[in-house]
Design a protein around this motif. Sequence first.
Motif, short mmCIF file in Angstrom:
data_model
loop_
_atom_site.label_atom_id
_atom_site.label_comp_id
_atom_site.label_asym_id
_atom_site.label_seq_id
_atom_site.Cartn_x
_atom_site.Cartn_y
_atom_site.Cartn_z
N ALA A 293 0.84 -1.21 0.00
CA ALA A 293 0.00 0.00 0.00
C ALA A 293 0.87 1.25 0.00
CB ALA A 293 -0.93 -0.02 1.21
N LEU A 294 1.91 1.25 0.81
CA LEU A 294 2.80 2.41 0.85
C LEU A 294 3.48 2.62 -0.50
CD1 LEU A 294 4.42 1.91 4.38
CD2 LEU A 294 2.60 3.52 3.74
N SER A 295 3.88 1.53 -1.14
CA SER A 295 4.48 1.66 -2.47
C SER A 295 3.49 2.25 -3.47
CB SER A 295 4.97 0.29 -2.95
OG SER A 295 5.50 0.38 -4.25
N LEU A 296 2.25 1.79 -3.41
CA LEU A 296 1.23 2.28 -4.33
C LEU A 296 0.91 3.75 -4.10
CD1 LEU A 296 -1.12 -0.83 -4.20
CD2 LEU A 296 0.11 -0.02 -6.24
N ALA A 297 1.19 4.25 -2.91
CA ALA A 297 0.90 5.65 -2.59
C ALA A 297 1.89 6.62 -3.21
CB ALA A 297 0.90 5.83 -1.07
N ILE A 298 3.02 6.13 -3.70
CA ILE A 298 4.11 7.00 -4.18
C ILE A 298 3.96 7.24 -5.68
CG2 ILE A 298 6.60 7.27 -4.38
CD1 ILE A 298 6.80 5.18 -2.05
N ASN A 299 3.84 8.48 -6.07
CA ASN A 299 3.76 8.84 -7.49
C ASN A 299 5.18 9.11 -8.00
OD1 ASN A 299 3.23 9.82 -10.04
ND2 ASN A 299 1.50 11.09 -9.39
N LYS A 342 -7.40 0.31 -0.10
CA LYS A 342 -8.08 -0.98 0.02
C LYS A 342 -7.18 -2.00 0.72
CE LYS A 342 -10.32 -4.59 -2.75
NZ LYS A 342 -10.65 -5.05 -4.14
N LEU A 343 -5.92 -2.02 0.37
CA LEU A 343 -4.98 -2.95 1.01
C LEU A 343 -4.82 -2.64 2.50
CD1 LEU A 343 -2.22 -3.32 -1.72
CD2 LEU A 343 -3.72 -5.13 -0.89
N LEU A 344 -4.77 -1.35 2.85
CA LEU A 344 -4.69 -0.98 4.26
C LEU A 344 -5.90 -1.51 5.03
CD1 LEU A 344 -3.38 2.72 4.29
CD2 LEU A 344 -2.16 0.68 5.03
N ALA A 345 -7.07 -1.37 4.43
CA ALA A 345 -8.29 -1.86 5.09
C ALA A 345 -8.24 -3.38 5.24
CB ALA A 345 -9.51 -1.43 4.30
N GLU A 346 -7.79 -4.07 4.20
CA GLU A 346 -7.69 -5.54 4.28
C GLU A 346 -6.73 -5.96 5.38
OE1 GLU A 346 -6.56 -7.06 0.50
OE2 GLU A 346 -8.41 -6.43 -0.53
N ALA A 347 -5.70 -5.17 5.60
CA ALA A 347 -4.70 -5.51 6.61
C ALA A 347 -5.14 -5.12 8.02
CB ALA A 347 -3.39 -4.80 6.28
N GLY A 348 -6.32 -4.51 8.14
CA GLY A 348 -6.84 -4.15 9.45
C GLY A 348 -6.63 -2.70 9.84
N TYR A 349 -6.33 -1.83 8.86
CA TYR A 349 -6.09 -0.42 9.14
C TYR A 349 -6.98 0.45 8.25
CZ TYR A 349 -2.01 -2.54 11.28
OH TYR A 349 -1.18 -3.33 12.04
N PRO A 350 -8.31 0.30 8.35
CA PRO A 350 -9.20 1.09 7.49
C PRO A 350 -9.08 2.59 7.73
CG PRO A 350 -10.44 0.02 9.25
CD PRO A 350 -9.05 -0.55 9.29
N ASN A 351 -8.65 2.98 8.95
CA ASN A 351 -8.45 4.39 9.25
C ASN A 351 -6.99 4.80 9.19
OD1 ASN A 351 -11.25 4.78 9.80
ND2 ASN A 351 -10.94 3.79 11.80
N GLY A 352 -6.15 3.90 8.68
CA GLY A 352 -4.74 4.19 8.58
C GLY A 352 -4.05 4.19 9.93
N PHE A 353 -2.95 4.86 10.02
CA PHE A 353 -2.20 5.00 11.27
C PHE A 353 -1.28 6.20 11.13
CE2 PHE A 353 -0.22 1.76 8.58
CZ PHE A 353 1.09 2.17 8.49
N ARG A 354 -0.46 6.42 12.13
CA ARG A 354 0.44 7.58 12.14
C ARG A 354 1.88 7.08 12.17
NH1 ARG A 354 -0.55 11.88 16.82
NH2 ARG A 354 -2.46 12.17 15.59
N MET A 355 2.77 7.80 11.47
CA MET A 355 4.15 7.33 11.37
C MET A 355 5.08 8.52 11.12
SD MET A 355 5.65 4.38 8.78
CE MET A 355 4.85 5.13 7.36
N THR A 356 6.29 8.42 11.63
CA THR A 356 7.37 9.34 11.26
C THR A 356 8.40 8.57 10.46
OG1 THR A 356 7.07 10.72 13.22
CG2 THR A 356 9.18 10.89 12.10
N ILE A 357 8.75 9.10 9.29
CA ILE A 357 9.78 8.48 8.47
C ILE A 357 11.03 9.33 8.51
CG2 ILE A 357 8.09 7.30 7.01
CD1 ILE A 357 8.56 9.41 4.85
N HIS A 358 12.17 8.70 8.26
CA HIS A 358 13.48 9.36 8.41
C HIS A 358 14.29 9.26 7.13
CE1 HIS A 358 12.14 8.61 12.53
NE2 HIS A 358 12.93 9.60 12.90
N GLY A 359 15.18 10.21 6.97
CA GLY A 359 16.05 10.19 5.79
C GLY A 359 17.15 11.21 5.93
#
Length: 515
Positions: A293-299, A342-359
């Motif tokens: 799902a995260l990969s699909l979110a990246i344009n 849709k994949l997030l919902a299937e995985a049990g996260y229909p409302n998503g979640f919160r995250m900090t990413i680093h780089g």
Amino acid sequence: MAVTFALAAAPALAQRTLTIATIVPPSALDPHFHNTSNNNQALRQIFDSLVQFDNEGKLHPGLALSWRPLDELTWEIKLRPGVRFHDGTPFEADDVAFTIARAPNVPNSPAAFTPYVRNIAAVEVVDPTTLHIRTKAPNPMMDWDLVFVLMLSRKVHGPEPTTAEFNSGRLAIGTGPYRHVSFTPNERHEIARNPDYWGEAQPWDRVVTRYVSNPGARVATLLSGEVDLIDGVPYQDVPRLSADPNIAVFGSDSITSVYMFPDSVRDQAPHVSDRAGQPLAQNPLRDRRVREALSLAINRQAIVERLYQGQGRAADQFPSPPALHRLPDLPPLAHDPARGRKLLAEAGYPNGFRMTIHGPNGFFSGDDNLLQAVAQGFTRIGVETQVETLPPAPLFTRATNREFALFMSYLSSDTAINYMRQVVMTRDAARGTGPFNRQRYSNPAVDDPAAEALRTMDEPRRAELTRQAGRALLEDMGVIPLLYLRYNWAARKDRVRYSPSHRGYTSAMWATPAQ
């Protein structure tokens, strides 16, 4: 001592000096401390390897005149005679044995050189210019492995050289085209031409490299004439600098793949919570559907076109396009936010979640903006994402300490199997696999064919095994590929011409006077 003499004698003659502004300083002057591009580009000017590569990825003789397999477990190396270290000490066959023994055993190394020597069982001196390298298992990558191990001297550097002794300059003594003069960490490195170099004579008497992480400041130093050459040209500045009659721009498609590395191993990951900021019972990145799902979110295509001004290429897999034995004929990775939700919902996260990413901030051109664009994509599918960027040294120290749920990095390699070996094979210091596997990813469907490929001398079979490992990694989304970089340098047109490196290396060896 030799450097001091050379500099003292120089004022009688007109010196030709090259001044460079580059993004990232080396983390050490120890050639075996940290296997990363910023270290290697600086240190390959001072130290030599047995086998060398050019800017097209072709191998050439270095300190070895020739190399060939005698059987599946024995390689014969013929050394170049008459080579001396900068202090006059002869380069000898026993120095190869000393170097290979030392390379994987540097204390506190954040990324060791173990993969290149892990399979060597013995180095036997046949005569002063002939070696037999015996391996524990067949190693079809031996010639490439020898490219990346820079040679030391048992007499000069033995018995147990420390990284601090290299950083002080006392042991920064190689056989390369330039001699170390001085180093101020994070600020400046100065080298001087080695008049006794065994190879092609270098045109620069003196080379001063300044470390300027801010892209606007780098461009300003070039436009003012303060420096002769810069790397990491901001992508938005390429057209403007190309049109400037005083500036020349040199570019190259690279073998560098930028990727996000998720923690798919631990039950709980740092910097991940529900939308209210409360801890989650399970690390969502363990679920392959979430990673997809995260990969699909990246344009990716929009990022390449808008952020990078077309100076790059959207990723279709982990290994970069020139890499030997990568998967053929794949389209760029899909951008499909609806399927991601849709994949997030299937995985049990229909409302998503919160995250900090680093780089990183200041590791490659546009790195901080790229991470922001990735975060925006994640947020659009319901994963509320914040960004924290750090200078490269603390970022990778913290990543090695497993302080991140998802972080951005890159790898450059001419071979697809090396992407597997360095980053995604199970981390095993004894076998030399996974030195960059900071998230401790482990997948038998990747490990098993990759391990077999690393000991298969038959190239068609090795290609098949490498691609099998690549398919398994892509299906599991063990890393999330982003894009393949294009590197650009800019120089004062009347002073310097630069041969662009597909590895992104900035080196005095590839700069020549314009006149």
